[in-house]
Design a protein around this motif. Structure first.
Motif: not given
Length: 126
Positions: A44-48, A66-69, A73-76
């Motif tokens: 997903g190319k993200r950090i949970i 939370s989801i970080l790029s 950066k905070m995505v959600a």
């Protein structure tokens, strides 16, 4: 014997004089509340990130994911919330288990889940 001692001495001196690697801060995430675990989701190319928010042993429904790029950066911030102190994460077959979740909190991310697992919705950061 002298060769062995000489070789050992040179190896020890060589190791002792090698430059050490130093880690530096690349980025710092903000906006998290009592983060406990961070999981790199390569697909997903993200950090949970799990946020406990409160007493880690209480089932209070204050926790969330939370989801970080990949650049921090905070995505959600509240990708899914209403969780009971989420701790530890892994992905297996499209499922993301955490050690503590309540069935009511999972209903936000899936229509059918067992209390310990939930489907991860696809999420684009672009």
């Amino acid at each position: 014997m002298k060769t062995l001692i000489r070789s050992t001495l040179l190896a020890v001196i060589g190791i002792a004089t090698m430059p050490t690697a130093h880690a530096g801060e690349i980025w710092r995430a903000t906006g998290l509340e009592q983060p406990e675990s961070a999981f790199f989701d390569a697909a997903g190319k993200r950090i949970i990130v799990s946020n406990i928010v409160g007493n880690p042993s209480e089932a209070d429904g204050n926790g969330y994911l939370s989801i970080l790029s990949l650049d921090g950066k905070m995505v959600a911030q509240h990708w899914t919330d209403g969780m009971d102190a989420p701790k530890g994460m892994a992905i297996s077959g499209g499922m993301s288990p955490t050690s503590r979740k309540s069935a009511s909190s999972i209903s936000k991310t899936a229509s059918s889940c067992r209390p310990s697992m939930c489907r991860i919705p696809s999420f684009s950061t672009t």
